[in-house]
Scaffold this active site. Structure first.
Site, mmCIF file in Angstrom:
data_model
loop_
_atom_site.group_PDB
_atom_site.id
_atom_site.type_symbol
_atom_site.label_atom_id
_atom_site.label_comp_id
_atom_site.label_asym_id
_atom_site.label_seq_id
_atom_site.Cartn_x
_atom_site.Cartn_y
_atom_site.Cartn_z
ATOM 1 C CG HIS A 67 -1.852 -0.867 15.266
ATOM 2 N ND1 HIS A 67 -3.203 -0.934 15.535
ATOM 3 C CD2 HIS A 67 -1.735 -0.795 13.906
ATOM 4 C CE1 HIS A 67 -3.879 -0.920 14.400
ATOM 5 N NE2 HIS A 67 -3.013 -0.828 13.405
ATOM 6 C CE LYS A 96 0.600 -2.328 9.652
ATOM 7 N NZ LYS A 96 -0.584 -2.556 10.530
ATOM 8 C CG ASP A 147 -2.325 -4.638 13.073
ATOM 9 O OD1 ASP A 147 -1.127 -4.891 12.861
ATOM 10 O OD2 ASP A 147 -3.156 -4.506 12.157
ATOM 11 C CD GLU A 183 -3.717 3.012 15.587
ATOM 12 O OE1 GLU A 183 -2.804 2.882 16.424
ATOM 13 O OE2 GLU A 183 -3.519 3.422 14.424
ATOM 14 N NE ARG A 195 -2.001 -1.721 3.558
ATOM 15 C CZ ARG A 195 -2.435 -1.903 4.808
ATOM 16 N NH1 ARG A 195 -3.637 -1.472 5.158
ATOM 17 N NH2 ARG A 195 -1.674 -2.496 5.693
#
Length: 372
Positions: free
Chosen positions: A96, A75, A270, A118, A15
């Protein structure tokens, strides 16, 4: 603002933080966008595609980190990327942090400001930047489980939907949120025998209305989890405590009573995983066997379908990136308390309470950290 997009370096992560259409929007607003060479190749975009919408191409990750005010990734930064961050620099990506003390320490030492996709919320208390990847990972979890159920992969050799005269596989989904709902949808579509467990009766009612008699809904208690996972062919771990480490709901002792070849897919990995025996795996080595049970614990599941995932992620993140680049950190967050919930690290301080609690760190509220 100068916005930098480095190439992702996590194992089999294809990605990219910004697709060309997003770059085009930012350039039209007057921002400068730097993209590391070949950052978009994994989803079919060349350097020329980015140059056509006004981006400049950086020859290395270091050139991107050195030149940008705002780093956009997908990420969590790997440790060598953390070493390239500097005081005052903005990082916007999935982090994370709760199960990752090393990364947290590296971000604190860098002096940067790290905002986590997140933990950004919306007016409904939902997680709008996590939802797109939860949809992808939830759907992928059933694909992965079906593959791992084959005998060559260590599974029981069962077909999820069965055939006439042979019962369908039993799929148990723990957690009825975005991941769980999408897993349920795919499992039902494959004609499996599906049960979902959740602690919210309202959510179970919603799922019952959505799927009707095709879905068995069960209130989540330890005894119910044990009863259902012991008889399952596939177990999907879809538990989320926003920003915090996932609770361990399936114990090692439970595994001893399961069928050999049962498949467990831990989408919560994660955040540390919701199975006691889970440990992070990669797309190049996705599974391991514990007590005869196949574990699939890939930490970047959507990276396997990067084109779909990158566009889905950009659809959600672009408005926040535009606000951050256009208004700056303090104004964008003071005007939007939901965006402020994304602030995890600022100038050497942990600014997300669940992360501080999980890692035994001192907590500083975002408002105090930003002097608001």
């Amino acid at each position: 603002m100068i916005i930098g997009v480095p190439k992702e370096i996590k194992n089999h992560e294809y990605r990219v933080g910004l697709v060309p259409s997003s770059v085009d929007e930012l350039v039209r607003l007057g921002h400068d966008v730097m993209v590391e060479t070949n950052a978009g190749l994994g989803i079919g975009f060349t350097d020329s595609d980015y140059q056509a919408v006004g981006a400049t191409i950086g020859i290395s990750a270091k050139s991107i980190f050195d030149g940008a005010d705002l780093i956009i990734k997908v990420k969590e930064p790997q440790l060598k990327e953390c070493q390239m961050l500097r005081p005052g620099q903005l990082l916007f990506t999935y982090l994370h942090l709760a199960p990752d003390p090393q990364q947290t320490e590296a971000l604190l030492e860098s002096g940067c400001t790290a905002i986590a996709y997140e933990t950004v919320t919306d007016q409904h208390g939902q997680l709008p930047l996590l939802s797109p990847m939860s949809e992808v990972a939830g759907r992928m979890s059933i694909q992965a489980a079906a593959n791992c159920s084959e005998i060559a992969m260590g599974g029981r050799g069962v077909l999820l939907g069965g055939v006439p005269g042979v019962p369908a596989a039993k799929v148990v989904v723990i957690g009825g949120g975005m991941v769980g709902t999408n897993a349920v949808r795919m499992a039902i579509g494959m004609e499996a025998d599906v049960t979902v467990l959740d602690r919210s009766l309202n959510r179970l009612r919603e799922l019952d209305l959505q799927f009707g008699a095709q879905l068995n809904t069960v209130y989540s208690t330890r005894s119910n989890i044990e009863e259902y996972v012991i008889g399952a062919d596939v177990i999907i771990g879809a538990v989320l405590v926003p920003g915090a480490a996932a609770p361990k709901l399936v114990t090692k002792d439970m595994l001893k009573h399961m069928h050999k070849g049962t498949v467990m897919v831990d989408v919560a990995i994660d955040q540390g995983g919701c199975f006691e025996t889970s440990r992070p795996t990669t797309h190049s080595d996705p599974t391991f066997v514990e007590e005869g049970v196949v574990h699939y614990c890939v930490t970047n599941m959507p990276g396997a379908v990067p084109r779909t995932a990158a566009f889905a992620l950009n659809n959600a993140t672009l408005p926040f990136i535009m606000a951050l680049a256009g208004k700056g950190l303090q104004k964008s967050m003071s005007e939007d308390p939901h965006f402020m919930n994304g602030l995890n690290v600022h100038q050497g301080r942990v600014t997300y309470q669940a992360v501080a609690q999980n890692l035994n760190r001192e907590y500083c509220s975002p408002r105090k950290a930003l002097n608001l």
